[in-house]
Design a protein around this motif. Structure first.
Motif, PDB file in Angstrom:
ATOM      1  N   PRO A 382      20.942  44.463  41.807  1.00 33.71           N
ATOM      2  CA  PRO A 382      19.970  43.415  42.070  1.00 33.71           C
ATOM      3  C   PRO A 382      19.404  42.992  40.683  1.00 33.71           C
ATOM      4  CG  PRO A 382      19.522  45.404  43.688  1.00 33.71           C
ATOM      5  CD  PRO A 382      20.541  45.608  42.737  1.00 33.71           C
ATOM      6  N   GLY A 383      19.146  41.667  40.615  1.00 36.58           N
ATOM      7  CA  GLY A 383      18.347  41.330  39.306  1.00 36.58           C
ATOM      8  C   GLY A 383      19.456  40.835  38.226  1.00 36.58           C
ATOM      9  N   THR A 384      20.797  41.282  38.611  1.00 36.80           N
ATOM     10  CA  THR A 384      21.817  40.825  37.314  1.00 36.80           C
ATOM     11  C   THR A 384      22.264  39.713  37.583  1.00 36.80           C
ATOM     12  OG1 THR A 384      23.647  41.578  38.885  1.00 36.80           O
ATOM     13  CG2 THR A 384      22.598  43.471  37.348  1.00 36.80           C
ATOM     14  N   ALA A 385      22.772  39.016  36.385  1.00 34.15           N
ATOM     15  CA  ALA A 385      23.430  37.361  36.690  1.00 34.15           C
ATOM     16  C   ALA A 385      24.474  37.640  37.838  1.00 34.15           C
ATOM     17  CB  ALA A 385      24.038  37.047  35.339  1.00 34.15           C
ATOM     18  N   GLY A 386      25.447  38.716  37.759  1.00 30.58           N
ATOM     19  CA  GLY A 386      26.454  39.008  38.852  1.00 30.58           C
ATOM     20  C   GLY A 386      25.713  38.750  40.286  1.00 30.58           C
ATOM     21  N   ALA A 387      24.585  39.119  40.676  1.00 26.17           N
ATOM     22  CA  ALA A 387      23.838  39.234  41.934  1.00 26.17           C
ATOM     23  C   ALA A 387      23.310  37.866  41.969  1.00 26.17           C
ATOM     24  CB  ALA A 387      22.769  40.028  41.876  1.00 26.17           C
ATOM     25  N   LYS A 388      23.309  37.185  41.183  1.00 27.37           N
ATOM     26  CA  LYS A 388      22.700  35.800  41.328  1.00 27.37           C
ATOM     27  C   LYS A 388      23.492  34.682  41.466  1.00 27.37           C
ATOM     28  CE  LYS A 388      18.292  36.701  38.817  1.00 27.37           C
ATOM     29  NZ  LYS A 388      17.788  37.013  37.287  1.00 27.37           N
ATOM     30  N   ASN A 389      24.448  34.720  40.549  1.00 25.38           N
ATOM     31  CA  ASN A 389      25.520  33.672  40.395  1.00 25.38           C
ATOM     32  C   ASN A 389      26.881  33.859  40.862  1.00 25.38           C
ATOM     33  OD1 ASN A 389      23.338  32.448  38.817  1.00 25.38           O
ATOM     34  ND2 ASN A 389      23.914  33.273  37.125  1.00 25.38           N
ATOM     35  N   LEU A 390      27.280  35.300  41.149  1.00 24.82           N
ATOM     36  CA  LEU A 390      28.760  35.314  41.708  1.00 24.82           C
ATOM     37  C   LEU A 390      29.004  35.894  42.633  1.00 24.82           C
ATOM     38  CD1 LEU A 390      29.584  36.945  37.924  1.00 24.82           C
ATOM     39  CD2 LEU A 390      30.371  34.721  38.711  1.00 24.82           C
ATOM     40  N   PRO A 391      29.901  35.521  43.560  1.00 27.07           N
ATOM     41  CA  PRO A 391      29.998  36.318  44.719  1.00 27.07           C
ATOM     42  C   PRO A 391      30.879  37.577  44.700  1.00 27.07           C
ATOM     43  CG  PRO A 391      31.720  34.644  44.240  1.00 27.07           C
ATOM     44  CD  PRO A 391      30.951  34.544  43.245  1.00 27.07           C
ATOM     45  N   ASP A 392      30.280  38.409  45.781  1.00 31.21           N
ATOM     46  CA  ASP A 392      30.800  39.811  45.610  1.00 31.21           C
ATOM     47  C   ASP A 392      31.968  39.910  46.838  1.00 31.21           C
ATOM     48  OD1 ASP A 392      31.373  42.462  45.691  1.00 31.21           O
ATOM     49  OD2 ASP A 392      29.643  43.058  47.015  1.00 31.21           O
ATOM     50  N   ASP A 393      33.084  39.092  46.426  1.00 27.71           N
ATOM     51  CA  ASP A 393      34.074  38.378  47.476  1.00 27.71           C
ATOM     52  C   ASP A 393      35.210  39.314  47.536  1.00 27.71           C
ATOM     53  OD1 ASP A 393      34.927  37.782  45.200  1.00 27.71           O
ATOM     54  OD2 ASP A 393      35.423  35.757  45.485  1.00 27.71           O
ATOM     55  N   VAL A 394      35.241  40.584  47.090  1.00 23.24           N
ATOM     56  CA  VAL A 394      36.420  41.423  47.260  1.00 23.24           C
ATOM     57  C   VAL A 394      36.225  42.489  48.166  1.00 23.24           C
ATOM     58  CG1 VAL A 394      38.252  42.974  45.839  1.00 23.24           C
ATOM     59  CG2 VAL A 394      37.294  41.141  44.760  1.00 23.24           C
ATOM     60  N   PRO A 395      37.020  42.321  49.289  1.00 14.59           N
ATOM     61  CA  PRO A 395      36.694  43.284  50.337  1.00 14.59           C
ATOM     62  C   PRO A 395      36.646  44.664  49.983  1.00 14.59           C
ATOM     63  CG  PRO A 395      38.384  41.733  50.905  1.00 14.59           C
ATOM     64  CD  PRO A 395      38.053  41.466  49.644  1.00 14.59           C
ATOM     65  N   GLN A 396      35.666  45.537  50.485  1.00 12.12           N
ATOM     66  CA  GLN A 396      35.674  46.877  50.133  1.00 12.12           C
ATOM     67  C   GLN A 396      36.785  47.803  50.154  1.00 12.12           C
ATOM     68  OE1 GLN A 396      33.176  48.137  48.535  1.00 12.12           O
ATOM     69  NE2 GLN A 396      33.127  50.330  48.510  1.00 12.12           N
ATOM     70  N   GLU A 397      37.796  47.615  51.196  1.00 14.30           N
ATOM     71  CA  GLU A 397      38.927  48.364  51.144  1.00 14.30           C
ATOM     72  C   GLU A 397      39.981  48.000  50.016  1.00 14.30           C
ATOM     73  OE1 GLU A 397      37.979  46.286  53.593  1.00 14.30           O
ATOM     74  OE2 GLU A 397      39.540  44.943  54.217  1.00 14.30           O
ATOM     75  N   ILE A 398      39.928  46.523  49.699  1.00 14.10           N
ATOM     76  CA  ILE A 398      40.849  46.250  48.413  1.00 14.10           C
ATOM     77  C   ILE A 398      40.174  46.803  47.168  1.00 14.10           C
ATOM     78  CG2 ILE A 398      41.468  44.364  47.275  1.00 14.10           C
ATOM     79  CD1 ILE A 398      41.945  42.823  49.774  1.00 14.10           C
ATOM     80  N   LYS A 399      38.851  46.941  46.800  1.00 12.12           N
ATOM     81  CA  LYS A 399      38.147  47.328  45.927  1.00 12.12           C
ATOM     82  C   LYS A 399      38.682  48.841  45.745  1.00 12.12           C
ATOM     83  CE  LYS A 399      33.708  45.079  45.558  1.00 12.12           C
ATOM     84  NZ  LYS A 399      32.354  45.133  46.059  1.00 12.12           N
ATOM     85  N   LEU A 400      38.463  49.647  46.711  1.00 10.75           N
ATOM     86  CA  LEU A 400      38.901  50.932  46.956  1.00 10.75           C
ATOM     87  C   LEU A 400      40.591  51.188  46.504  1.00 10.75           C
ATOM     88  CD1 LEU A 400      36.504  52.585  49.599  1.00 10.75           C
ATOM     89  CD2 LEU A 400      36.171  52.436  46.987  1.00 10.75           C
ATOM     90  N   ARG A 401      41.334  50.340  47.113  1.00 13.07           N
ATOM     91  CA  ARG A 401      42.983  50.609  46.777  1.00 13.07           C
ATOM     92  C   ARG A 401      42.947  50.492  45.427  1.00 13.07           C
ATOM     93  NH1 ARG A 401      45.894  46.342  45.342  1.00 13.07           N
ATOM     94  NH2 ARG A 401      45.740  45.258  47.134  1.00 13.07           N
ATOM     95  N   ARG A 402      42.413  49.078  44.720  1.00  8.22           N
ATOM     96  CA  ARG A 402      42.639  49.086  43.606  1.00  8.22           C
ATOM     97  C   ARG A 402      42.201  50.157  42.624  1.00  8.22           C
ATOM     98  NH1 ARG A 402      40.923  42.505  43.513  1.00  8.22           N
ATOM     99  NH2 ARG A 402      42.766  41.838  44.838  1.00  8.22           N
ATOM    100  N   LEU A 403      40.864  50.632  43.056  1.00  7.26           N
ATOM    101  CA  LEU A 403      40.460  51.926  42.205  1.00  7.26           C
ATOM    102  C   LEU A 403      41.446  53.011  42.173  1.00  7.26           C
ATOM    103  CD1 LEU A 403      38.051  53.111  40.560  1.00  7.26           C
ATOM    104  CD2 LEU A 403      37.012  53.727  42.957  1.00  7.26           C
ATOM    105  N   ARG A 404      41.991  53.053  43.497  1.00 11.40           N
ATOM    106  CA  ARG A 404      42.919  54.161  43.729  1.00 11.40           C
ATOM    107  C   ARG A 404      43.836  54.157  42.607  1.00 11.40           C
ATOM    108  NH1 ARG A 404      41.787  58.757  44.456  1.00 11.40           N
ATOM    109  NH2 ARG A 404      43.511  59.100  43.046  1.00 11.40           N
ATOM    110  N   GLU A 405      44.539  52.739  42.519  1.00 15.13           N
ATOM    111  CA  GLU A 405      45.687  52.481  41.796  1.00 15.13           C
ATOM    112  C   GLU A 405      45.277  52.743  40.258  1.00 15.13           C
ATOM    113  OE1 GLU A 405      47.699  49.308  44.949  1.00 15.13           O
ATOM    114  OE2 GLU A 405      47.238  48.810  42.995  1.00 15.13           O
ATOM    115  N   ILE A 406      44.068  52.404  39.736  1.00 16.23           N
ATOM    116  CA  ILE A 406      43.836  52.738  38.454  1.00 16.23           C
ATOM    117  C   ILE A 406      43.769  53.971  38.227  1.00 16.23           C
ATOM    118  CG2 ILE A 406      41.687  52.219  36.955  1.00 16.23           C
ATOM    119  CD1 ILE A 406      41.334  49.342  38.337  1.00 16.23           C
ATOM    120  N   ILE A 407      42.915  54.719  39.135  1.00 17.33           N
ATOM    121  CA  ILE A 407      42.818  56.188  39.096  1.00 17.33           C
ATOM    122  C   ILE A 407      44.173  56.997  38.877  1.00 17.33           C
ATOM    123  CG2 ILE A 407      41.878  58.523  40.054  1.00 17.33           C
ATOM    124  CD1 ILE A 407      39.481  56.896  41.031  1.00 17.33           C
TER     125      ILE A 407
END
Ligand code: SAM
Length: 483
Positions: A382-407
């Motif tokens: 909350p309060g960041t430019a990301g929160a104000k101006n950018l959509p949080d549009d990557v579904p959680q399961e995709i975020k977590l899959r990508r995070l897994r691949e990075i890890i």
């Protein structure tokens, strides 16, 4: 000895939620319990708070039941931290039922944002203090004693706590943190730090040297210079970094930048191993690299968060460099310091991140082959430019899959980097017993790799020992001390 084939060094959680303990002044009648979350700066802040309270009649305790004052030093960097804090505060309030005179306080980065809710609505705390107001704690505690609630979350232009000697409560007696800057001016669109810790200011070099001198006299062998963006350090007599441009030429000419500070520190304290964190790629420069190459007592490790391998995402994050620039810095680092370790922070699933952006991150990782890293799924703050101006549009399961691949990729690279040490002899600063076996020492080499070796000599914590590496996992080296 049982060995942990340690998944990956995703994030060093060992200090999270730890309590500070056991600094005693006989004459002190009261006890404070401090539980800390978040980054190293926050841990260091708790030590500053302990130091202020020690003079105010409070010894620290790790037994919450005997505390007159319970303090929770909070972190706002990711969403999960907030849930943990609420649960802890509820737990403290249960304890308070048996000890109604105990006071509960919230410190740190969450203070400003949730003060009204937890103080007035949920009535979970008596005291709320932001990261720049700890000097005001004695007066605030007096207000509590008068039966009132107390709040100070004001951010400061000057505060660096430069004159306060932290009580070393998170330390092993060998290695300590020394803050050199506070706040951050970068305004990365994902990051809450500029809002919770204020604008960037640097600490007087003399007060930094005094602190290190004192640590040295107490037997410490390693210091980590700390800041959100250490490479942006600039001392010109005090005040905000952004006001430097308004200074007269004479003042500008005599200013001390990070490379100079590092150079002076290494020169003044040849027996101390010097680390620093965190470096921001936009400010990390050749002068710093050359200073590192020049001094054997500067550890050969650079934490250089990249966050994403995609130029488009870096732009959306308001990171002020491209991937080509980042790679050329990596090349320069390896040219001047061939045996350096490089680590990263990466965020998976930032706003609008596509599979191609994600692949670019994996490709960058292949290029650098980081020694280790801290990897996170994006969470809107909350309060960041990301929160104000950018959509949080990557579904959680995709975020977590990508995070897994990075890890997973990081784990491969960590193992590769650790394997390069096998058969070699490294210099290890002993920090203490291995957690898993009292027959083994644990220490770190100059590249910040954990080394475990058998206690077959007359060594003690703080000694620098040559160890021949015989085996490794992705997170730990194993070997034998050689005479
Ligand atoms: N000042 C450093 C920098 O920007 O490079 C580090 C700042 S922060 C204390 C540590 C890390 O937390 C960041 O590098 C980033 O990877 C991660 N982080 C910060 N905000 C985040 C968010 N909203 N979601 C996920 N990770 C975040």
């Amino acid at each position: 000895m049982k060995r942990n084939d340690n998944k990956t060094k995703k994030i060093d959680e060992k200090l999270q939620g730890s309590s500070l303990k056991f600094i005693q002044k006989q004459e002190n009648p009261k006890k404070v319990y401090i539980e800390s979350y978040g980054c190293q700066m926050n841990m260091n802040d708790s030590e500053i708070v302990a130091s202020i309270l020690l003079k105010q009649g409070y010894n620290t305790t790790d037994d919450i039941e005997e505390a007159d004052l319970i303090l929770l030093n909070t972190c706002a960097i990711r969403e999960k931290a907030e849930k943990t804090v609420r649960n802890r505060l509820k737990h403290f309030n249960k304890l308070k039922q048996n000890h109604p005179e105990t006071k509960i306080g919230l410190l740190g980065c969450m203070a400003e944002r949730i003060k009204e809710k937890i103080l007035e609505e949920e009535k979970l705390v008596d005291l709320v203090v932001g990261p720049d107001a700890y000097r005001n704690l004695p007066e605030l505690i007096e207000e509590l004693e008068d039966g009132r609630k107390a709040v100070n979350v004001l951010l400061s232009k000057e505060e660096t706590y430069g004159d306060i000697e932290p009580v070393r409560l998170h330390s092993n007696g060998v290695s300590a943190f020394v803050s050199i800057t506070r706040g951050c001016d970068n305004m990365c669109t994902f990051c809450v730090v500029p809002f919770t810790r204020g604008r960037e200011r640097s600490r007087d070099p003399e007060s930094i040297f005094n602190e290190i001198r004192d640590l040295k006299n107490k037997g410490y062998k390693e210091v980590t210079l700390l800041g959100q963006n250490v490479d942006s350090y600039l001392w010109y007599g005090g005040g905000l970094k952004k006001d430097f441009v308004k200074q007269p030429e004479e003042v500008k000419k005599n200013a001390v930048d990070f490379a100079r500070l590092l150079d002076m520190t290494a020169e003044k304290f040849p027996g101390i191993r010097i680390r620093f964190s965190t470096s921001n790629p936009q400010d990390f420069n050749l002068d710093v690299i050359k200073t590192m190459a020049k001094h054997p007592n500067i550890a050969k490790h650079i934490h250089l968060p990249v966050q994403s391998g995609s130029d488009r995402i870096l732009q959306l994050m308001n990171r002020k460099h491209s991937i080509a620039e980042y790679k050329s810095k990596i090349d320069a680092i390896r040219k001047y310091i061939p045996d350096v370790a490089i680590s990263q922070d990466i965020i998976a699933g930032f706003s609008t991140e596509t599979e191609a952006d994600h692949q670019a991150t994996l490709e960058l990782m292949d290029y650098v082959k980081y020694d280790f890293g801290f990897m996170f799924a994006y969470s809107v703050r909350p309060g960041t430019a990301g929160a104000k101006n950018l959509p949080d549009d990557v579904p959680q399961e995709i975020k977590l899959r990508r995070l897994r691949e990075i890890i997973d990729k990081q784990q491969e690279h960590s193992l590769y980097r650790m394997q390069q040490f096998t058969g070699k002899t490294v210099e290890v600063l002993i920090e203490g017993n291995s957690k898993k076996s009292a027959q083994h020492w644990m220490g770190r080499n100059a590249q910040n790799a954990v080394v475990i070796f058998e206690k077959n000599g007359n060594y003690k914590p703080g000694d620098l020992v040559k160890v021949k590496i015989t085996d490794c996992t992705s997170a730990t080296l194993f070997g034998n001390a050689i005479k």
